[in-house]
Design a protein around this motif. Structure first.
Motif, PDB file in Angstrom:
ATOM      1  N   LEU A 221      -5.315   1.468   9.042  1.00 16.72           N
ATOM      2  CA  LEU A 221      -5.051   0.704   8.866  1.00 16.72           C
ATOM      3  C   LEU A 221      -5.066  -0.814   9.456  1.00 16.72           C
ATOM      4  O   LEU A 221      -5.476  -1.695   9.692  1.00 16.72           O
TER       5      LEU A 221
ATOM      6  N   ARG B 158      -9.496  -8.580  -1.153  1.00 15.55           N
ATOM      7  CA  ARG B 158      -8.595  -7.638  -1.145  1.00 15.55           C
ATOM      8  C   ARG B 158      -8.624  -6.154  -0.325  1.00 15.55           C
ATOM      9  O   ARG B 158      -7.153  -5.997  -0.153  1.00 15.55           O
ATOM     10  N   LEU B 159      -9.227  -5.740  -0.053  1.00 14.78           N
ATOM     11  CA  LEU B 159      -9.175  -4.593   1.351  1.00 14.78           C
ATOM     12  C   LEU B 159      -8.202  -5.388   2.006  1.00 14.78           C
ATOM     13  O   LEU B 159      -6.842  -4.132   2.516  1.00 14.78           O
TER      14      LEU B 159
ATOM     15  N   SER C 148      -5.243  -6.015   1.229  1.00 20.54           N
ATOM     16  CA  SER C 148      -4.176  -4.380   1.120  1.00 20.54           C
ATOM     17  C   SER C 148      -4.402  -3.350   2.537  1.00 20.54           C
ATOM     18  O   SER C 148      -2.198  -2.901   2.621  1.00 20.54           O
ATOM     19  N   CYS C 149      -4.928  -3.917   3.774  1.00 21.66           N
ATOM     20  CA  CYS C 149      -4.227  -3.148   5.147  1.00 21.66           C
ATOM     21  C   CYS C 149      -3.444  -3.473   5.952  1.00 21.66           C
ATOM     22  O   CYS C 149      -2.157  -3.363   5.761  1.00 21.66           O
TER      23      CYS C 149
ATOM     24  N   LEU D 134      -0.696  -5.331   3.669  1.00 25.78           N
ATOM     25  CA  LEU D 134       0.608  -4.494   3.195  1.00 25.78           C
ATOM     26  C   LEU D 134       0.560  -3.201   3.232  1.00 25.78           C
ATOM     27  O   LEU D 134       2.000  -2.798   3.658  1.00 25.78           O
ATOM     28  N   GLY D 135       0.346  -1.908   3.412  1.00 25.34           N
ATOM     29  CA  GLY D 135      -0.083  -1.268   3.901  1.00 25.34           C
ATOM     30  C   GLY D 135       0.646  -0.996   5.357  1.00 25.34           C
ATOM     31  O   GLY D 135       1.018   0.047   5.050  1.00 25.34           O
TER      32      GLY D 135
ATOM     33  N   TRP E 196      -0.889 -11.962   6.248  1.00 24.75           N
ATOM     34  CA  TRP E 196      -1.210 -11.901   4.190  1.00 24.75           C
ATOM     35  C   TRP E 196      -1.735 -13.402   4.345  1.00 24.75           C
ATOM     36  O   TRP E 196      -2.829 -13.808   3.227  1.00 24.75           O
TER      37      TRP E 196
ATOM     38  N   TYR F  62      -6.075 -14.687   3.256  1.00 28.13           N
ATOM     39  CA  TYR F  62      -5.702 -15.263   1.978  1.00 28.13           C
ATOM     40  C   TYR F  62      -6.571 -16.266   1.730  1.00 28.13           C
ATOM     41  O   TYR F  62      -7.102 -17.118   0.969  1.00 28.13           O
TER      42      TYR F  62
END
Length: 360
Positions: A15, A41-42, A45-46, A48-49, A99, A103
């Motif tokens: 990630l 989106r990827l 997601s990374c 948050l991961g 994030w 965004y």
């Protein structure tokens, strides 16, 4: 837990690599890199991961101490009194800001600073930082950053590029950059290793799980260098005479990096052998090593490399597997074959080395 935590370490490396590769390539002009598309989106997601999977080591600590004083109290104590907990809190805050930055498509400089702060947090929480703060913190941070920079750019150009346009221009700056990263990785990696195992005890450490994973990691670096040579030097020559697409081979190199991440993830969950004899006495030697050596473990532990016909033959098979990676490239075979040959090389070389070990 023994499987879960190494898996979280592996995913954390991936990630971070994806995000660092994405942000780094924003500083490269479009004519010096392939056309790359990483979906928002990827990337989100990374981020948050990272919050989720960097909690893995904390979970291990909580599971270890939670039985005596309770899970809730242990979690609170780990978060606010342990360095690993403080580092995770810093990662969470930086991840939230990152994030939002991704965004809202904010400045690449803001994204780079936030990612760098997260890397600093990883270094702060490392085991070597607890042994010697500034030296351990610096060496681990530099090592982690160099690895994820190299891996991240490879992942971006191989898995997320639309085509191989500008590839020659890309290689002109990436080849010296990758060489620089490798030099930094080797130097910082040795510094990190010496906090745990000195050169004199390196072979003796192979009797322990930590030493075994360290050996696997070091062996797996060799095919990575082969892929790096193919993708930086040989690809240039073959592209002068054909319309060869280098991306599948760079994907194979990135898979080789994932294998190294796997061994690194396991290393992070094992007890470092600061005193090998004491560790053997308290935790015992690695069972499969005892079976391979077919000899009882004596203390003080003293392993030596000897020459055996069986071991030498197996190592030669490993060298043959390594040379076949070059052959598969020249014969324009699928890079998946080269990945299989890489795994065969690692296994053969490992077994050959262990067959040449003797307990003195």
């Amino acid at each position: 837990m023994n499987v879960l935590v190494p898996l979280t370490e592996l995913i954390t490396y991936l990630l971070f690599s994806i995000l660092i590769g994405h942000v780094s390539l924003q500083f490269v002009s479009p004519e010096k890199k392939p056309s790359i598309h990483s979906s928002k989106r990827l990337l989100l997601s990374c981020v948050l991961g990272i919050i989720l999977f960097t909690f893995g080591p904390l979970l291990q600590v909580v599971a270890y101490f939670g039985g005596s004083v309770g899970v809730a109290q242990t979690l609170f104590s780990v978060l606010f009194t342990f360095e690993i907990g403080k580092a995770w809190i810093a990662i969470v805050w930086c991840s939230i800001l990152l994030w939002l930055a991704i965004y809202l498509e904010s400045s690449k400089y803001i994204q780079a600073v936030l990612l760098f702060l997260m890397v600093l947090s990883i270094g702060y929480a490392s085991h070597v930082a607890s042994l010697s703060f500034w030296t351990g913190f610096t060496s681990h941070t530099v090592h982690f950053l160099a690895v994820t920079l190299w891996a991240g750019i490879l992942i971006q150009v191989s898995w997320f590029s639309k085509d191989s346009t500008n590839w020659d221009r890309f290689l002109r700056w990436f080849t010296p950059f990758a060489v620089s990263c490798m030099i930094v990785i080797l130097i910082s990696g040795i510094m990190v290793m010496l906090f745990v195992v000195d050169f004199k005890s390196y072979i003796n450490a192979w009797i322990l799980p930590y030493g075994q994973m360290l050996l696997f990691k070091h062996i797996s670096i060799i095919p990575l260098l082969v892929f790096a040579f193919i993708n930086s030097i040989l690809v240039r020559k073959i592209r002068k005479t054909s319309t060869f697409d280098p991306r599948p081979w760079v994907k194979a190199e990135s898979i080789c990096l994932v294998i190294i991440f796997f061994f690194t993830g396991i290393l992070g969950t094992l007890s470092p052998p600061h005193d090998i004899d004491q560790t053997v006495e308290s935790e015992g030697a690695t069972n499969w090593v005892i079976d391979l050596l077919s000899s009882p473990i004596k203390q003080p532990v003293n392993l030596e490399i000897t020459a055996s016909l069986q071991g030498i033959v197996i190592i030669l098979f490993g060298i043959l597997f390594l040379s076949m990676i070059f052959l598969s490239f020249y014969k324009k075979k699928t890079p998946a074959l080269a990945v299989v040959l890489t795994i065969c090389f690692i296994i053969s070389t490992y077994l050959g080395i262990m067959m040449n070990i003797k307990i003195m």
